[in-house]
Design an enzyme around this catalytic site. Structure first.
Site, PDB file in Angstrom:
ATOM      1  N   GLY A 103      -6.289  29.256  -1.252  1.00 18.26           N
ATOM      2  CA  GLY A 103      -6.761  30.866  -1.523  1.00 18.26           C
ATOM      3  C   GLY A 103      -7.837  31.377  -0.553  1.00 18.26           C
ATOM      4  CB  CYS A 104     -10.429  30.197   1.418  1.00 18.69           C
ATOM      5  SG  CYS A 104     -11.386  29.862   0.136  1.00 18.69           S
TER       6      CYS A 104
END
Length: 127
Positions: free
Chosen positions: A46-47
């Site tokens: 998700g980064c």
């Protein structure tokens, strides 16, 4: 809540340039995560930047090890892991309070703030 030294330095900085400078300088305090620990299992999904988080089982100075290919994210990780080393794992609410008190979120882009939420969730899961 008393801020640890790295967070206090960021909190006391004034203006976007100075805050970013303090965040990036904080990243120099983050030990380099060995390549062997930069695995898919340690990668924070998700980064936007690559971020790895590992639980340090060897009794080092911090219970966690982390790394990112982004200088800004490395600085944020250093600030957060300093807090974790002093207080142990925190809840998501405690992390949010810490980030607000340190004044970090107001200087971060939406993508960095979003990525930071994934790091916080991973750290809070360890509690």
């Amino acid at each position: 809540m008393t801020l640890p030294p790295l967070a206090a330095g960021v909190s006391e900085a004034r203006g976007w340039d100075n805050v970013m400078r303090h965040i990036m300088l904080a990243g120099k305090h983050l030990p380099v995560l060995p390549e062997s620990l930069r695995s898919a299992g340690n990668k924070i999904a998700g980064c936007q930047s690559n971020v790895w988080l590992d639980v340090n089982t060897e009794g080092g100075a911090s219970p966690f090890l982390a790394w990112s290919d982004s200088k800004v994210i490395r600085g944020l990780l250093a600030v957060m892991l300093e807090k974790a080393a002093l207080n142990g794992p925190l809840t998501i609410a405690e992390w949010q309070e810490f980030l607000q008190q340190a004044g970090l979120e107001r200087y971060l882009s939406e993508s960095r703030t979003s990525g930071l939420r994934y790091v916080i969730a991973a750290l809070a899961d360890l509690k």
